[in-house]
Each structure stands twice: as structure tokens, then as C-alpha cells.
Design a protein around this motif. Structure first.
Motif, PDB file in Angstrom:
ATOM      1  N   ARG A  24       0.837  -1.207   0.000  1.00 17.77           N
ATOM      2  CA  ARG A  24       0.000   0.000   0.000  1.00 17.77           C
ATOM      3  C   ARG A  24       0.869   1.253   0.000  1.00 17.77           C
ATOM      4  O   ARG A  24       0.636   2.187  -0.765  1.00 17.77           O
ATOM      5  CB  ARG A  24      -0.926  -0.010   1.206  1.00 17.77           C
ATOM      6  CG  ARG A  24      -1.786   1.232   1.316  1.00 17.77           C
ATOM      7  CD  ARG A  24      -2.591   1.237   2.612  1.00 17.77           C
ATOM      8  NE  ARG A  24      -3.188   2.520   2.809  1.00 17.77           N
ATOM      9  CZ  ARG A  24      -4.447   2.801   2.535  1.00 17.77           C
ATOM     10  NH1 ARG A  24      -5.244   1.865   2.059  1.00 17.77           N
ATOM     11  NH2 ARG A  24      -4.915   4.013   2.741  1.00 17.77           N
ATOM     12  N   ARG A  25       1.868   1.301   0.857  1.00 17.99           N
ATOM     13  CA  ARG A  25       2.746   2.480   0.925  1.00 17.99           C
ATOM     14  C   ARG A  25       3.469   2.708  -0.398  1.00 17.99           C
ATOM     15  O   ARG A  25       3.604   3.849  -0.848  1.00 17.99           O
ATOM     16  CB  ARG A  25       3.751   2.329   2.059  1.00 17.99           C
ATOM     17  CG  ARG A  25       3.120   2.515   3.420  1.00 17.99           C
ATOM     18  CD  ARG A  25       4.112   2.341   4.539  1.00 17.99           C
ATOM     19  NE  ARG A  25       3.487   2.630   5.828  1.00 17.99           N
ATOM     20  CZ  ARG A  25       4.057   2.408   6.978  1.00 17.99           C
ATOM     21  NH1 ARG A  25       5.290   1.902   7.041  1.00 17.99           N
ATOM     22  NH2 ARG A  25       3.419   2.692   8.098  1.00 17.99           N
ATOM     23  N   GLU A  28       0.975   4.243  -2.768  1.00 18.14           N
ATOM     24  CA  GLU A  28       0.689   5.638  -2.420  1.00 18.14           C
ATOM     25  C   GLU A  28       1.822   6.556  -2.871  1.00 18.14           C
ATOM     26  O   GLU A  28       1.583   7.611  -3.474  1.00 18.14           O
ATOM     27  CB  GLU A  28       0.480   5.775  -0.902  1.00 18.14           C
ATOM     28  CG  GLU A  28      -0.775   5.117  -0.403  1.00 18.14           C
ATOM     29  CD  GLU A  28      -0.815   4.924   1.101  1.00 18.14           C
ATOM     30  OE1 GLU A  28      -1.929   4.716   1.618  1.00 18.14           O
ATOM     31  OE2 GLU A  28       0.252   4.960   1.769  1.00 18.14           O
ATOM     32  N   GLU A  96       0.102   8.474   7.282  1.00 16.86           N
ATOM     33  CA  GLU A  96      -0.984   7.725   6.664  1.00 16.86           C
ATOM     34  C   GLU A  96      -2.011   7.346   7.717  1.00 16.86           C
ATOM     35  O   GLU A  96      -1.694   7.234   8.899  1.00 16.86           O
ATOM     36  CB  GLU A  96      -0.491   6.488   5.914  1.00 16.86           C
ATOM     37  CG  GLU A  96      -0.037   5.352   6.776  1.00 16.86           C
ATOM     38  CD  GLU A  96       0.343   4.119   5.974  1.00 16.86           C
ATOM     39  OE1 GLU A  96      -0.108   3.943   4.842  1.00 16.86           O
ATOM     40  OE2 GLU A  96       1.116   3.324   6.514  1.00 16.86           O
ATOM     41  N   ASP A 100      -6.164   7.822   3.688  1.00 17.36           N
ATOM     42  CA  ASP A 100      -5.342   8.908   3.158  1.00 17.36           C
ATOM     43  C   ASP A 100      -3.891   8.755   3.571  1.00 17.36           C
ATOM     44  O   ASP A 100      -3.591   8.199   4.620  1.00 17.36           O
ATOM     45  CB  ASP A 100      -5.825  10.270   3.689  1.00 17.36           C
ATOM     46  CG  ASP A 100      -7.195  10.648   3.183  1.00 17.36           C
ATOM     47  OD1 ASP A 100      -7.617  10.130   2.136  1.00 17.36           O
ATOM     48  OD2 ASP A 100      -7.851  11.477   3.843  1.00 17.36           O
ATOM     49  N   ALA A 101      -3.014   9.298   2.730  1.00 12.84           N
ATOM     50  CA  ALA A 101      -1.589   9.350   3.058  1.00 12.84           C
ATOM     51  C   ALA A 101      -1.035  10.669   2.545  1.00 12.84           C
ATOM     52  O   ALA A 101      -1.407  11.126   1.457  1.00 12.84           O
ATOM     53  CB  ALA A 101      -0.843   8.186   2.420  1.00 12.84           C
ATOM     54  N   ILE A 130      -2.768  11.553  -0.903  1.00 11.75           N
ATOM     55  CA  ILE A 130      -3.274  10.464  -1.735  1.00 11.75           C
ATOM     56  C   ILE A 130      -4.436   9.814  -0.991  1.00 11.75           C
ATOM     57  O   ILE A 130      -4.318   9.492   0.189  1.00 11.75           O
ATOM     58  CB  ILE A 130      -2.171   9.419  -2.016  1.00 11.75           C
ATOM     59  CG1 ILE A 130      -1.008  10.056  -2.783  1.00 11.75           C
ATOM     60  CG2 ILE A 130      -2.730   8.208  -2.759  1.00 11.75           C
ATOM     61  CD1 ILE A 130      -1.363  10.582  -4.164  1.00 11.75           C
ATOM     62  N   GLU A 132      -7.253   6.687  -1.079  1.00  9.78           N
ATOM     63  CA  GLU A 132      -7.582   5.379  -1.663  1.00  9.78           C
ATOM     64  C   GLU A 132      -9.085   5.175  -1.579  1.00  9.78           C
ATOM     65  O   GLU A 132      -9.706   5.393  -0.543  1.00  9.78           O
ATOM     66  CB  GLU A 132      -6.855   4.273  -0.902  1.00  9.78           C
ATOM     67  CG  GLU A 132      -6.963   2.913  -1.560  1.00  9.78           C
ATOM     68  CD  GLU A 132      -8.152   2.102  -1.085  1.00  9.78           C
ATOM     69  OE1 GLU A 132      -8.651   1.280  -1.869  1.00  9.78           O
ATOM     70  OE2 GLU A 132      -8.579   2.281   0.068  1.00  9.78           O
ATOM     71  N   TYR A 137      -5.925   4.867  -6.233  1.00  9.31           N
ATOM     72  CA  TYR A 137      -5.250   5.947  -5.526  1.00  9.31           C
ATOM     73  C   TYR A 137      -5.359   7.228  -6.353  1.00  9.31           C
ATOM     74  O   TYR A 137      -4.940   7.257  -7.508  1.00  9.31           O
ATOM     75  CB  TYR A 137      -3.787   5.592  -5.277  1.00  9.31           C
ATOM     76  CG  TYR A 137      -3.643   4.404  -4.366  1.00  9.31           C
ATOM     77  CD1 TYR A 137      -3.706   4.560  -2.992  1.00  9.31           C
ATOM     78  CD2 TYR A 137      -3.484   3.115  -4.872  1.00  9.31           C
ATOM     79  CE1 TYR A 137      -3.610   3.474  -2.140  1.00  9.31           C
ATOM     80  CE2 TYR A 137      -3.381   2.033  -4.031  1.00  9.31           C
ATOM     81  CZ  TYR A 137      -3.445   2.208  -2.666  1.00  9.31           C
ATOM     82  OH  TYR A 137      -3.338   1.136  -1.834  1.00  9.31           O
TER      83      TYR A 137
END
Length: 146
Positions: A24-25, A28, A96, A100-101, A130, A132, A137
């Protein structure tokens, strides 16, 4: 024996959770890098398509701000013959939460316009939010940082 089985199961679960988090990171950060690259790479002959590419990955506040300015922006870029070619210098996760991040992105754009054929570097430091949604994204906010 049962303790060993429980320990192995726990380690496997933790490894899976960490793998999902890392994936995921990475997604993002890549989404933020791509948006900043799109924002810093615009050419007069493709300005409309360049802006459409930006809007395709925009959402929320960022999309609302950018959406109403498409035609004036394209007109200025075309008339002034502005050419920008961006590159990402570095990007990293700042924060994050569930959906959201905030990604910090350092970028450089080489800018040329009709009056000056010599490219001029412009450096940017941006915080890109960002968001999701349904496995996609998008960029919901972009702000300059000092």
C-alpha cells in the motif's frame, strides 16, 4: 508443539500484514510521484491532454480547484509556448491513516517559454495527499511546503 504452531501462525500473520502495508505504501508513493511528474511536465502542443491526465487521477479538494481552470490554463500554456519537463528527485511517506496518506515529494522542472529558449530549473517541495477508494489511488490535495 501447540506453542510452536501458534508462534509460527502469528509470525505468518504479521508477515502478511506487513507485506500488505508495504504494498500500500509503495502504491501511495508511486501515485504521488506520478501526479507531481504530471503537474511538472506540460507542453503547449499537448496541454489539453496533459491537464486531462492530471484530472484523471485527481479527487476531492484538488480536483475541485483544478477543474474550473482547465481552459484558461491551457490557453496560457499554449499562448506563452511554455514547456516544462519534470523529474522527481525524492519522495517519501509523511503520514498515513485508513484511507489517506501524505507524501512529501521533491521535484525539479526545467521550464522554457517562447521568449527564452534556455531552460530554467524550478525546484518544488510538495505535500501530496493520496486518497484510496475502491483500490484506486487519487490525489485529493497538493500543497507547497517550505
Amino acid at each position: 508443539m501447540i506453542a510452536l504452531l501458534v508462534a509460527v501462525s502469528l509470525l505468518a500473520w504479521l508477515d502478511h500484514r506487513n507485506s500488505v502495508r508495504d504494498t500500500r505504501r509503495t502504491a501511495e508513493i508511486q501515485a504521488a510521484r506520478q501526479m507531481v511528474l504530471n503537474l511538472t511536465t506540460i507542453h503547449p502542443d499537448t496541454a489539453k491532454q496533459d491537464v486531462e491526465r492530471i484530472l484523471a487521477d485527481a479527487s476531492g479538494e484538488f480536483k475541485a480547484e483544478f477543474d474550473g481552470r482547465i481552459d484558461p490554463f491551457v490557453g496560457i500554456v499554449t499562448e506563452a509556448k511554455v514547456i516544462t519537463n519534470g523529474e522527481i528527485i525524492e519522495a517519501g511517506l509523511e503520514r498515513e491513516d485508513g484511507t489517506d496518506a501524505d507524501i512529501l515529494v521533491a521535484a525539479r522542472s526545467m521550464v522554457t517559454n517562447g521568449d527564452d529558449a534556455q531552460p530554467t530549473p524550478r525546484d518544488f517541495r510538495l505535500r501530496v495527499t493520496i486518497t484510496e477508494s475502491d483500490g484506486r489511488y487519487t490525489t485529493s490535495k497538493v500543497e507547497f511546503v517550505a
